[in-house]
Motif scaffolding. Structure first.
Motif, short mmCIF file in Angstrom:
data_model
loop_
_atom_site.label_atom_id
_atom_site.label_comp_id
_atom_site.label_asym_id
_atom_site.label_seq_id
_atom_site.Cartn_x
_atom_site.Cartn_y
_atom_site.Cartn_z
N ASP A 89 -30.24 82.82 -73.36
CA ASP A 89 -31.57 83.05 -72.79
C ASP A 89 -32.55 83.49 -73.87
OD1 ASP A 89 -30.76 82.35 -70.24
OD2 ASP A 89 -30.24 84.41 -69.68
N SER A 90 -32.09 84.35 -74.77
CA SER A 90 -32.94 84.82 -75.86
C SER A 90 -33.36 83.66 -76.76
CB SER A 90 -32.20 85.88 -76.67
OG SER A 90 -32.96 86.26 -77.79
N ALA A 91 -32.40 82.81 -77.11
CA ALA A 91 -32.72 81.66 -77.97
C ALA A 91 -33.66 80.70 -77.25
CB ALA A 91 -31.43 80.94 -78.37
N SER A 92 -33.45 80.50 -75.96
CA SER A 92 -34.32 79.62 -75.19
C SER A 92 -35.74 80.17 -75.11
CB SER A 92 -33.75 79.44 -73.79
OG SER A 92 -34.61 78.66 -73.00
N ASP A 93 -35.86 81.47 -74.87
CA ASP A 93 -37.19 82.11 -74.81
C ASP A 93 -37.91 81.99 -76.14
OD1 ASP A 93 -36.78 82.83 -72.18
OD2 ASP A 93 -36.17 84.88 -72.65
N GLN A 94 -37.18 82.22 -77.23
CA GLN A 94 -37.81 82.12 -78.54
C GLN A 94 -38.23 80.68 -78.84
OE1 GLN A 94 -35.59 83.95 -81.64
NE2 GLN A 94 -37.14 83.58 -83.18
N GLY A 95 -37.41 79.72 -78.45
CA GLY A 95 -37.78 78.31 -78.63
C GLY A 95 -39.03 77.95 -77.86
N GLN A 96 -39.15 78.46 -76.65
CA GLN A 96 -40.35 78.21 -75.85
C GLN A 96 -41.59 78.82 -76.50
OE1 GLN A 96 -39.45 79.67 -71.94
NE2 GLN A 96 -38.16 77.90 -71.42
N ARG A 97 -41.43 80.02 -77.05
CA ARG A 97 -42.56 80.67 -77.74
C ARG A 97 -43.00 79.85 -78.95
NH1 ARG A 97 -39.90 85.50 -76.65
NH2 ARG A 97 -38.93 85.49 -78.71
N TYR A 98 -42.03 79.38 -79.75
CA TYR A 98 -42.36 78.56 -80.91
C TYR A 98 -43.06 77.28 -80.49
CZ TYR A 98 -39.48 81.47 -84.01
OH TYR A 98 -38.97 82.50 -84.74
N TYR A 99 -42.59 76.68 -79.41
CA TYR A 99 -43.21 75.45 -78.92
C TYR A 99 -44.66 75.70 -78.51
CZ TYR A 99 -44.15 71.33 -76.14
OH TYR A 99 -44.72 70.20 -75.62
N ARG A 100 -44.89 76.78 -77.77
CA ARG A 100 -46.27 77.10 -77.35
C ARG A 100 -47.16 77.37 -78.55
NH1 ARG A 100 -43.68 80.00 -73.25
NH2 ARG A 100 -43.90 81.93 -74.42
N GLN A 101 -46.65 78.12 -79.52
CA GLN A 101 -47.46 78.43 -80.70
C GLN A 101 -47.76 77.16 -81.49
OE1 GLN A 101 -45.09 81.34 -82.74
NE2 GLN A 101 -45.82 83.04 -81.50
N GLY A 102 -46.80 76.28 -81.64
CA GLY A 102 -47.02 75.02 -82.35
C GLY A 102 -48.01 74.14 -81.63
N SER A 103 -47.92 74.09 -80.31
CA SER A 103 -48.86 73.29 -79.52
C SER A 103 -50.28 73.82 -79.67
CB SER A 103 -48.46 73.30 -78.05
OG SER A 103 -47.22 72.67 -77.87
N GLN A 104 -50.42 75.14 -79.66
CA GLN A 104 -51.75 75.73 -79.83
C GLN A 104 -52.30 75.44 -81.22
OE1 GLN A 104 -51.17 79.87 -78.95
NE2 GLN A 104 -51.33 79.57 -76.73
N ALA A 105 -51.44 75.53 -82.25
CA ALA A 105 -51.88 75.28 -83.62
C ALA A 105 -52.34 73.84 -83.78
CB ALA A 105 -50.78 75.61 -84.61
N LEU A 106 -51.58 72.90 -83.21
CA LEU A 106 -51.98 71.50 -83.30
C LEU A 106 -53.24 71.22 -82.50
CD1 LEU A 106 -48.57 69.62 -83.13
CD2 LEU A 106 -50.08 69.88 -85.09
N GLY A 107 -53.40 71.90 -81.39
CA GLY A 107 -54.59 71.71 -80.56
C GLY A 107 -55.85 72.22 -81.23
N ASN A 108 -55.71 73.21 -82.12
CA ASN A 108 -56.86 73.79 -82.80
C ASN A 108 -57.24 73.05 -84.08
OD1 ASN A 108 -57.03 75.79 -80.86
ND2 ASN A 108 -55.76 77.22 -82.00
N MET A 109 -56.47 72.05 -84.48
CA MET A 109 -56.77 71.31 -85.71
C MET A 109 -57.89 70.30 -85.47
SD MET A 109 -53.42 70.20 -87.71
CE MET A 109 -52.07 71.32 -87.90
N ASP A 110 -58.71 70.15 -86.49
CA ASP A 110 -59.73 69.12 -86.41
C ASP A 110 -59.17 67.82 -87.00
OD1 ASP A 110 -59.65 69.88 -89.04
OD2 ASP A 110 -61.81 69.98 -89.31
N GLY A 111 -59.92 66.77 -86.88
CA GLY A 111 -59.46 65.45 -87.32
C GLY A 111 -59.20 65.37 -88.81
N ALA A 112 -60.01 66.06 -89.61
CA ALA A 112 -59.84 66.00 -91.06
C ALA A 112 -58.53 66.66 -91.49
CB ALA A 112 -61.02 66.69 -91.75
#
Length: 67
Positions: free
Chosen positions: A3-26
């Motif tokens: 459960d701990s590993a799964s929770d941490q994986g979900q957190r990393y996924y959310r953080q990565g998705s947010q980082a990619l969403g905040n990138m501009d085209g350049a």
């Protein structure tokens, strides 16, 4: 533990998705260009002839020399 590993994986996924969403085209284009350049350099180093087994053989020899 699972459960701990799964929770941490979900957190990393959310953080990565947010980082990619905040990138501009350049920035995204620059990352793509850097990846393509890295691939091209690796292709030149390892050569275009011979299939992937030759590359695997070279990498294997390289790792054995460092042991």
């Amino acid at each position: 533990m699972w459960d701990s590993a799964s929770d941490q994986g979900q957190r990393y996924y959310r953080q990565g998705s947010q980082a990619l969403g905040n990138m501009d085209g350049a920035t995204l284009g620059g990352l793509f260009a850097a990846g393509a350049l890295g691939f091209a350099i690796a292709w030149l180093i390892f050569g275009q002839s011979h299939a992937s087994r030759d590359v695997a053989r070279r990498m294997s020899r390289s790792s054995e020399s460092h042991r």
